[in-house]
Design an enzyme around this catalytic site. Structure first.
Site, PDB file in Angstrom:
ATOM      1  N   ASN A   1      17.699  36.973 -40.562  1.00 35.09           N
ATOM      2  CA  ASN A   1      18.580  36.970 -39.400  1.00 35.09           C
ATOM      3  C   ASN A   1      19.810  36.108 -39.647  1.00 35.09           C
ATOM      4  O   ASN A   1      19.688  34.922 -39.974  1.00 35.09           O
ATOM      5  CB  ASN A   1      17.829  36.418 -38.180  1.00 35.09           C
ATOM      6  CG  ASN A   1      18.707  36.444 -36.941  1.00 35.09           C
ATOM      7  OD1 ASN A   1      19.067  37.512 -36.447  1.00 35.09           O
ATOM      8  ND2 ASN A   1      19.092  35.267 -36.446  1.00 35.09           N
ATOM      9  N   GLU A   2      20.962  36.687 -39.507  1.00 39.54           N
ATOM     10  CA  GLU A   2      22.234  35.962 -39.498  1.00 39.54           C
ATOM     11  C   GLU A   2      22.365  34.888 -40.583  1.00 39.54           C
ATOM     12  O   GLU A   2      22.493  33.695 -40.272  1.00 39.54           O
ATOM     13  CB  GLU A   2      22.450  35.304 -38.138  1.00 39.54           C
ATOM     14  CG  GLU A   2      22.502  36.285 -37.000  1.00 39.54           C
ATOM     15  CD  GLU A   2      22.853  35.629 -35.655  1.00 39.54           C
ATOM     16  OE1 GLU A   2      22.778  34.391 -35.549  1.00 39.54           O
ATOM     17  OE2 GLU A   2      23.198  36.368 -34.735  1.00 39.54           O
TER      18      GLU A   2
END
Ligand code: GAL
Length: 415
Positions: free
Chosen positions: A159-160
């Protein structure tokens, strides 16, 4: 009669969560330690979070009633591999139950393998800044794929990566709370890229049925005065730094160019960028909200049209796009309802007018939860959670989202 504004058949409608933000009971990862050290604004911790670890059945039943047909969640590495090379079968069984329940409730699971938290043993070896980080992550990926892969509809490896590295090594908002550690930031991004590429290769072999991607956060940066060359350069530089990581031979590579079967887009907001000679530490970039625009409780500008812009920018990559996060921190649910209608209209326009192959929308988030360094103050959920009793109560925005998901279309403008 207003024309139907339908989404493509099979469009995915759901919400996204992360283990640490909803599960509760986690005390073996870096965020737990950060909470004990007072890293959270209101002194809070995710010790209880939403107690989703124990209540996932009821929670999924609620989401089914709210017409969700998919759900993004993360598997907590520190539960599954509490010490290096030792896997906890009980926790793996728990996640099998979780994913099976989702399937039974008619929701396709998108599984994130790293959503900001890492086990303490990994953190104590230097975490994502240390050499060998990607190799240390891979056994977990392998084990999860072997034990749970058959239940997974889609994988989201990391994630990110961009937000994770900036918040932890440049801004000091996330553990390990480093500030302006450019070398660390660079190493973290390089290791995350390696981890993603290795996980991608592994998952393509072990679970060929499940598309693999990552969730990329696109924070838009636009020149404050588009006619000023220096503002344009400021916006370009800011975006370059946020949107790239060290690729082959150490060259900068766009995160969206990573090996992937789809693009996972997390998009919330953006800012204007102006050249400012008094800010050498910020690369001469002043960032600010467009004047006169409403903002969320996070002080993020609410500009639904930016969603279409970032979707359009992804089109040349030629991959299907899933909006893996989009939402708004606000206690004003009417604002959230307006936002939903507006942002989904932009998604629909990107699909129908611009030909972007968007296949799903995961709202951030299903229920109000632990918003990292902000604690519980930021309310992103479609469902309210009473902090004293943990009782859940769907907000009107949850009902609106349900109507949209059920009809697979936006309501007529006069509805
Ligand atoms: C993202 C993150 C989520 C959530 C959201 C709202 O950056 O992936 O976990 O916190 O922001 O701030």
């Amino acid at each position: 009669m207003a024309p139907e504004r339908s989404f493509p058949d099979g469009f995915l409608w759901g919400a996204a969560t992360a283990a640490h933000q909803v599960e509760g009971g986690l005390s073996n990862n870096d965020w737990w330690r950060f909470e004990q050290e007072g890293g959270i604004r209101d002194g809070g911790s995710a010790a209880v979070a939403c107690d989703h670890y124990n209540r996932y059945r009821e929670d999924f039943r609620d989401l089914r009633r709210l017409r969700h047909n998919c759900h993004r969640l993360s598997i907590e590495w520190s539960r599954v591999e509490p010490s290096p090379g030792e896997f906890d079968d009980r926790e793996l069984r728990h996640y099998r139950d979780v994913l099976s329940e989702l399937r039974e409730q008619g929701m396709a699971p998108m599984v994130t393998l790293h959503h900001f938290t890492s086990p303490l043993w990994f953190t104590d070896r230097g975490g994502w800044a240390a050499g060998g980080a990607a190799d240390a992550f891979l056994p977990f990926v392998r084990r999860v794929a072997a034990e749970l892969g058959d239940l997974v509809a889609m994988w989201c490896t990391i994630n990110e990566p961009n937000v994770y590295a900036v918040q932890g090594w440049l801004l000091g908002e996330f553990p390990p709370a480093r500030r302006a550690d450019l070398r660390g930031w660079h190493r973290v991004l390089g290791n995350l890229r390696q981890a993603h590429e290795a996980a991608y290769r592994e998952l393509k072999v072990t679970t060929p049925h499940a598309p693999v991607g990552l969730a990329f956060n696109q924070w838009l940066l636009l020149p404050a005065h588009p006619r000023k060359r220096r503002d344009r350069a400021a916006a370009r530089t800011g975006r370059l730094l946020a949107d790239t990581w060290p690729g082959r031979g150490g060259r900068l590579e766009k995160i969206t160019e990573a090996s992937a079967d789809y693009i996972g887009l997390n998009h919330y907001s953006g800012q204007l960028a102006a050249f400012d000679p008094t800010r050498p530490g910020e690369l001469f970039i002043r960032r600010f909200n467009p004047p006169g625009i409403p903002t969320s409780d996070f002080d993020w500008a609410i500009v639904p049209g930016w969603m279409r812009q970032v979707l359009d920018e992804l089109k040349p990559r030629g991959l299907p796009v899933y909006i893996t996060e989009s939402g708004l921190a606000t206690t004003d649910d009417e604002l959230r309802q307006r936002f939903l209608l507006d942002v989904l209209e932009q998604v629909w326009l990107a699909i129908t007018e611009d030909g972007v192959d968007v296949r799903g929308y995961f709202h951030w988030t299903s229920m109000d939860n632990f918003e990292w360094a902000q604690g519980y103050a930021m309310k992103f959920g479609l469902i309210e959670v009473d902090r004293a009793t943990l009782a859940r109560r769907p907000k009107p925005s949850a009902q609106l989202f349900a109507r949209i998901a059920q009809s697979n279309s936006l309501p007529g403008r006069s509805d």
